[in-house]
Design a protein around this motif. Structure first.
Motif, short mmCIF file in Angstrom:
data_model
loop_
_atom_site.label_atom_id
_atom_site.label_comp_id
_atom_site.label_asym_id
_atom_site.label_seq_id
_atom_site.Cartn_x
_atom_site.Cartn_y
_atom_site.Cartn_z
N UNK A 1 0.85 -1.19 0.00
CA UNK A 1 0.00 0.00 0.00
C UNK A 1 0.89 1.25 0.00
N UNK A 2 0.30 2.35 -0.42
CA UNK A 2 1.09 3.58 -0.56
C UNK A 2 0.21 4.80 -0.32
N UNK A 3 0.86 5.93 -0.11
CA UNK A 3 0.13 7.19 0.03
C UNK A 3 0.92 8.31 -0.65
N UNK A 4 0.20 9.16 -1.38
CA UNK A 4 0.85 10.32 -1.99
C UNK A 4 0.98 11.43 -0.95
N UNK A 5 2.13 12.05 -0.92
CA UNK A 5 2.38 13.12 0.06
C UNK A 5 3.49 14.02 -0.49
N UNK A 6 4.10 14.84 0.38
CA UNK A 6 5.25 15.60 -0.07
C UNK A 6 6.17 15.85 1.11
N UNK A 7 7.41 16.15 0.79
CA UNK A 7 8.39 16.43 1.83
C UNK A 7 9.24 17.61 1.33
N UNK A 8 9.27 18.68 2.10
CA UNK A 8 9.98 19.91 1.69
C UNK A 8 9.58 20.35 0.29
N UNK A 9 8.30 20.22 -0.02
CA UNK A 9 7.81 20.64 -1.33
C UNK A 9 8.08 19.66 -2.46
#
Lengths: 367, 367
Positions: free
Chosen positions: B177-185
């Motif tokens: 399983x996975x999730x879309x996100x962001x880190x430092x833009x």
């Protein structure tokens, strides 16, 4: 630069042992196989092809064999070039396209029989492509990878060498034509072909256990002409304007952009893959075209893994897709895939990793 | 062994500069890209994944994106595994087959949305395959290669590192399983995944210009756990029984032969590619199966580019498809693709280039 880690995912060539014995020291991969790219003397290897004769392990040019009653039909469905007059024993250079008219390979098609063809491919997986089309259209044709591995003999003295092995009939072979024969019991097809403009042949070895034997036959026969090992020569091919599929093309490139328009026949039937898109592109005119670029700097540039932006009047107009030092021109030369508004003679700036370089666009080939 | 000649036909990864800075010294090619395989300390790199945490440039796992109203339908046509219950945010391991039931890749399929899927592929050209099927069947779906490049973080301490970057929610991610996100833009998708059995994550970078930035974020976050650079580890993956498509399979291999039968659902509709052939193969029973082989010799063998014949009672029964020195078993171990008549416990002879070696077949995984 780096070593290549051995893995059974990459296949050696039937000529692997022979090239090791002859001192191969740099490789690339191509169609998931190893291809020799240097024996340690790049300039010597270059002049050998220009002035003499060079032998190259190009087993990486794998064959996609189409065999069965619908083989010719499948070939014509795959190739947007008219094959109706192609004879047994004849080869043709064909730009393969997808349904959008995008170039997916540029093989030599060889017609071995009415029901048997080879696509002698560049570096992309055409087995999957041909198999998918054949099965989805219900064609009676088997798509396979036969045990066939080309050995190139290139350069102005290649004909003398190949004739000394197979006989003077090779002198009468027309360009891209071939004949099946054998030498010392080794089955081969001899074609006038090759990825250089210096003339030569490709000997298609049809028994992978005989790679060293065939290599040694050619090597011995070439001694009087000073034959030596070489490779698909990056410098010669750029000087001569020969395209590298995947190197000079990207996932949007159509044949018209890279000087392959003359190999596209727009009046082919509609069931030819990509033909409708190609007609549309031809009517609208391509957005990019391929030119040469001669850089101003006088120090040989290093090869890179990436394309370089090309700017003109402060605007990005495209990419330099490859760059080499030309031993004959004493200049850095490259291919420019640029907006059709850019013309030969235009001054440009190429943004290399090592810094921006100015240069001038020109027609191809360089030589 | 050899250097890899730079060429624009091979693409660097977005993490290329970062891996150079961290001392990469061996590479392979995969999907026409460079993949780091060593930073010069193979045993240290191995123990880091077993006991700690390792970060790998696996941008070569390219995404084949299916997008459009028929994306789900195309995914199910391509995959002989039931996807009907696959949720958005879920991944599944799928053996892709051709019409004859032959394995052509074994990607992780990720469902990003009802109309958007990624096939995170092994080393073969699935864009051409998916594009051919989509167009020939007239499906409303776009097949493309998005700007997405995975970075793996593997090993028992991987969860601590990835949680310290993205938050404790990653601890609740189920396998694949996975999730879309962001880190430092930087846009990313974080998946619990990876080509090891030591646990870990793949961070799918969705902006190729941010490779060095993401690499450094992971590297810094991992310092307390002693993170270091590594690679899809050949030793760990053989110990753990993980298949390498193309390394352990050939042009005739079906999923049942390489322990992928559990990922094939034979009651899928007939328009699933290969399903009829797979039903037939399942009914008849496969001719080969994959076992382990433990060699008797006690010196580490060298990696080779070729499969090795396996003999039993003087008859050839199949091939050893890969072989490595196991640091945990202190033995040479490999995968055997052999006749189903051969069983765990059987004594065999493996014909290596360096000489014949005796060994014993066994069940997989080794550890």
């Amino acid at each position: 630069m780096f070593s290549i880690s051995p893995s059974t995912r990459l296949r050696p060539s039937p000529f692997y042992e022979a090239t090791l014995a002859d001192g191969v020291c740099a490789m690339t991969t191509y169609n998931q196989m190893l291809m020799p790219t240097s024996y340690g003397h790049p300039e010597e290897e270059y002049w050998r092809i220009i002035n003499g004769v060079s032998m190259w392990d190009v087993a990486v040019e794998r064959q996609v064999q189409l065999m069965g009653p619908d083989a010719g039909r499948l070939a014509q469905i795959l190739a947007p070039r008219d094959l109706s007059k192609c004879k047994i024993g004849q080869g043709k250079y064909v730009p393969l396209c997808n349904h959008n008219g995008v170039l997916i390979n540029d093989p030599i098609l060889l017609k071995l029989d009415e029901d048997r063809y080879w696509l002698s491919i560049a570096d992309s997986n055409i087995w999957f492509w041909a198999e998918a089309i054949a099965r989805e259209r219900g064609l009676k044709v088997e798509v396979s990878e036969p045990d066939v591995s080309p050995l190139a003999v290139q350069g102005p003295k290649a004909e003398t060498v190949v004739a000394s092995i197979f006989g003077d009939w090779v002198r009468d072979l027309k360009y891209f034509w071939f004949r099946e024969t054998e030498i010392d019991g080794i089955p081969v097809a001899v074609a006038r072909s090759g990825w250089s403009k210096q003339g030569g042949f490709e000997i298609y070895l049809m028994d992978g256990t005989k790679g060293t034997a065939l290599w040694n036959i050619v090597k011995e026969a070439g001694q009087p002409q000073g034959i030596g090992p070489g490779n698909p020569n990056w410098c010669e091919r750029v000087e001569s304007g020969l395209v590298s599929y995947g190197g000079d093309s990207d996932g949007q490139t159509n044949p018209f952009e890279v000087r392959m328009g003359k190999y596209v026949d727009l009046d082919l039937p509609d069931d030819t893959i990509g033909i409708e898109a190609l007609r549309r592109i031809a009517a609208e005119g391509p957005k990019r075209h391929q030119l040469g670029v001669v850089l101003d700097n006088s120090e040989p540039v290093k090869a890179e893994f990436t394309w370089n932006d090309i700017d003109m009047d402060g605007m990005r107009i495209g990419d330099m897709t490859t760059c080499v030092w030309s031993y004959r021109m004493n200049k850095n030369i490259g291919f420019a895939l640029v907006a059709t508004s850019a013309r030969p003679g235009d001054r440009v700036v190429v943004r290399r990793a090592a810094g921006a370089v100015e240069g001038t666009l020109c027609d191809l080939p360089f030589l």
